[in-house]
Scaffold this motif. Sequence first.
Motif, mmCIF file in Angstrom:
data_model
loop_
_atom_site.group_PDB
_atom_site.id
_atom_site.type_symbol
_atom_site.label_atom_id
_atom_site.label_comp_id
_atom_site.label_asym_id
_atom_site.label_seq_id
_atom_site.Cartn_x
_atom_site.Cartn_y
_atom_site.Cartn_z
ATOM 1 N N VAL A 168 -25.707 -0.377 49.620
ATOM 2 C CA VAL A 168 -26.489 -1.566 49.255
ATOM 3 C C VAL A 168 -25.709 -2.438 48.276
ATOM 4 O O VAL A 168 -25.704 -3.678 48.391
ATOM 5 N N SER A 169 -25.045 -1.825 47.312
ATOM 6 C CA SER A 169 -24.290 -2.612 46.335
ATOM 7 C C SER A 169 -23.137 -3.356 47.002
ATOM 8 O O SER A 169 -22.842 -4.508 46.646
ATOM 9 N N MET A 170 -22.484 -2.734 48.001
ATOM 10 C CA MET A 170 -21.387 -3.402 48.703
ATOM 11 C C MET A 170 -21.901 -4.557 49.561
ATOM 12 O O MET A 170 -21.281 -5.634 49.607
ATOM 13 N N VAL A 171 -23.038 -4.346 50.228
ATOM 14 C CA VAL A 171 -23.630 -5.418 51.036
ATOM 15 C C VAL A 171 -24.082 -6.562 50.128
ATOM 16 O O VAL A 171 -23.870 -7.756 50.455
ATOM 17 N N ALA A 172 -24.681 -6.245 49.000
ATOM 18 C CA ALA A 172 -25.117 -7.285 48.059
ATOM 19 C C ALA A 172 -23.917 -8.084 47.546
ATOM 20 O O ALA A 172 -24.002 -9.312 47.390
ATOM 21 N N GLY A 173 -22.791 -7.398 47.287
ATOM 22 C CA GLY A 173 -21.590 -8.098 46.838
ATOM 23 C C GLY A 173 -21.086 -9.077 47.882
ATOM 24 O O GLY A 173 -20.711 -10.220 47.561
ATOM 25 N N THR A 174 -21.096 -8.658 49.150
ATOM 26 C CA THR A 174 -20.666 -9.547 50.231
ATOM 27 C C THR A 174 -21.581 -10.758 50.354
ATOM 28 O O THR A 174 -21.112 -11.904 50.472
ATOM 29 N N MET A 175 -22.893 -10.533 50.320
ATOM 30 C CA MET A 175 -23.830 -11.646 50.459
ATOM 31 C C MET A 175 -23.731 -12.601 49.270
ATOM 32 O O MET A 175 -23.925 -13.807 49.423
ATOM 33 N N LEU A 176 -23.421 -12.063 48.088
ATOM 34 C CA LEU A 176 -23.242 -12.925 46.925
ATOM 35 C C LEU A 176 -22.019 -13.822 47.105
ATOM 36 O O LEU A 176 -22.053 -15.014 46.760
ATOM 37 N N LEU A 177 -20.946 -13.283 47.680
ATOM 38 C CA LEU A 177 -19.755 -14.094 47.945
ATOM 39 C C LEU A 177 -20.049 -15.158 48.998
ATOM 40 O O LEU A 177 -19.552 -16.289 48.897
ATOM 41 N N VAL A 178 -20.834 -14.814 50.016
ATOM 42 C CA VAL A 178 -21.229 -15.807 51.020
ATOM 43 C C VAL A 178 -22.025 -16.928 50.368
ATOM 44 O O VAL A 178 -21.828 -18.117 50.685
ATOM 45 N N TRP A 179 -22.922 -16.574 49.444
ATOM 46 C CA TRP A 179 -23.702 -17.597 48.731
ATOM 47 C C TRP A 179 -22.793 -18.481 47.889
ATOM 48 O O TRP A 179 -22.977 -19.705 47.846
ATOM 49 N N LEU A 180 -21.796 -17.880 47.228
ATOM 50 C CA LEU A 180 -20.844 -18.680 46.452
ATOM 51 C C LEU A 180 -20.102 -19.661 47.361
ATOM 52 O O LEU A 180 -19.860 -20.816 46.989
ATOM 53 N N GLY A 181 -19.731 -19.188 48.567
ATOM 54 C CA GLY A 181 -19.057 -20.066 49.522
ATOM 55 C C GLY A 181 -19.936 -21.238 49.934
ATOM 56 O O GLY A 181 -19.457 -22.379 50.051
ATOM 57 N N GLU A 182 -21.237 -20.975 50.146
ATOM 58 C CA GLU A 182 -22.156 -22.059 50.510
ATOM 59 C C GLU A 182 -22.306 -23.061 49.370
ATOM 60 O O GLU A 182 -22.417 -24.274 49.616
ATOM 61 N N GLN A 183 -22.307 -22.578 48.130
ATOM 62 C CA GLN A 183 -22.395 -23.492 46.986
ATOM 63 C C GLN A 183 -21.166 -24.376 46.886
ATOM 64 O O GLN A 183 -21.266 -25.561 46.545
ATOM 65 N N ILE A 184 -19.996 -23.809 47.199
ATOM 66 C CA ILE A 184 -18.769 -24.617 47.196
ATOM 67 C C ILE A 184 -18.845 -25.685 48.282
ATOM 68 O O ILE A 184 -18.415 -26.825 48.092
#
Length: 450
Positions: A168-184
């Motif tokens: 779960v922590s690894m999946v959450a880390g990936t989704m957080l990076l995807v969210w950062l990409g969308e913000q960029i």
Amino acid sequence: MLQALVRAIQLPDLRRRVLFTLGMLIVFRFIAHIPVPNINPDSLQQLRDALASNQLAQLLNIFAGGALQNFSVAAMGVYPYITATIIMQLLQPLIPALQELQKEGEQGRQRLTRYQVILTIPLAFLQAYGQTLTLERTINPTGDPFQSLFRSPFDLVNNFFPTFTILVSMVAGTMLLVWLGEQINERGIGQGISVIIFGGIVSGLPGLLVQGWQISSTGDVGTILGLIGFLVIGLLTIVGIVLIQEGQRRLPVQYAKRVRGNKVYGGQSSHIPLKVNMAGMIPLIFAQSIIIFPGIVASWFYREGEPGIGNAIAGFFYNTFNPTGVGGGFVYISLLFLLTVGFTYFYTMVLFQQQDIPDNLQRNGGFIPGIRPGKNTEIYLKRVLNRITLAGALFLGLIAVLPFITQSVTGLQLGLGSTALLIVVGVAVDTMRQLESQLIMRDYEGFLSR
């Protein structure tokens, strides 16, 4: 170019975008150093040693921005999202509903992006489990708890909650990076996911410079000449990447005049820019992932020196699909080159079908001089695209095998591979182009015009 960059930073709204992008990259680097729960710090050096001999793990480490070697919550990077994007693009020609969404404009693209994000979650769980299990078995093949990556066993059956927490922590880390990409994408400069990957690769440059300095400080003439040869090949590779990425064939297009009331529409001339490398880096990722996969699976069952037909079969696949395997180097390199060329043609055709250029031309009253609209235009475009894609496909194939050629010529193996160079140069050029478009809107000279 430097003057244009300074001028871009002086513009308040553009400066805000640049600073926001840099801020998101700092957040990404912070996340890349947060370890997953239950990790055993004493085994991290063994993990780094294992990554040095595992080609697929090195590729995943590139997309994770070096976070895999620290086994942080961002250890998968944005690779599951890239996989979901590729799957969605391949499904669009096969599923009419997805084709219709693609044609609905911005609202349809937003729904497709939402589907990609949803698909990323199960893919991330699968990759987290497979990636972690592979690395655990690589550094701890005997199951010794004192050599394990984790303080408690990685086992979904007998140790469910600690193992599930890691996933779960690894999946959450990936989704957080995807969210950062969308913000960029929304508030910054550049394509968000690509910028995240770019930031991870660039963060490894200081270590690469230290490695090069250590090599040059040995005083060995042969080693220094090898380092110079490595730098020359790297510079030539960068020049080649820019030329291929920017290369295009411009086909002239004429629009027929249309009279509506008292106004005349159309009649102007334009062109269709067909890129030499329309597929980007995706074919290279496809080919490397597929060709390495059989060797990784075989490594789970192969035990060197043990008798038995099963172990012999596993050993055959392990050595054949391994660039350093016994007798498998030439086969591996040849297959990698051919697969990269083949996937380049395949993915280019997929993108061409999605763009639907012949129908769009016909609907807007456009035609290529000397070519009848409709089916004839489609045949002509495919013929031209096949010819110019040959150069792009051969170049990507060369990029795929270039690390092995470089190592043979120079005798050195440094951390920055040709795949990383392709990503870095491609993202840098794309970001410069976006900055240029912002400057042009304000009547300033851009980067590429100098």
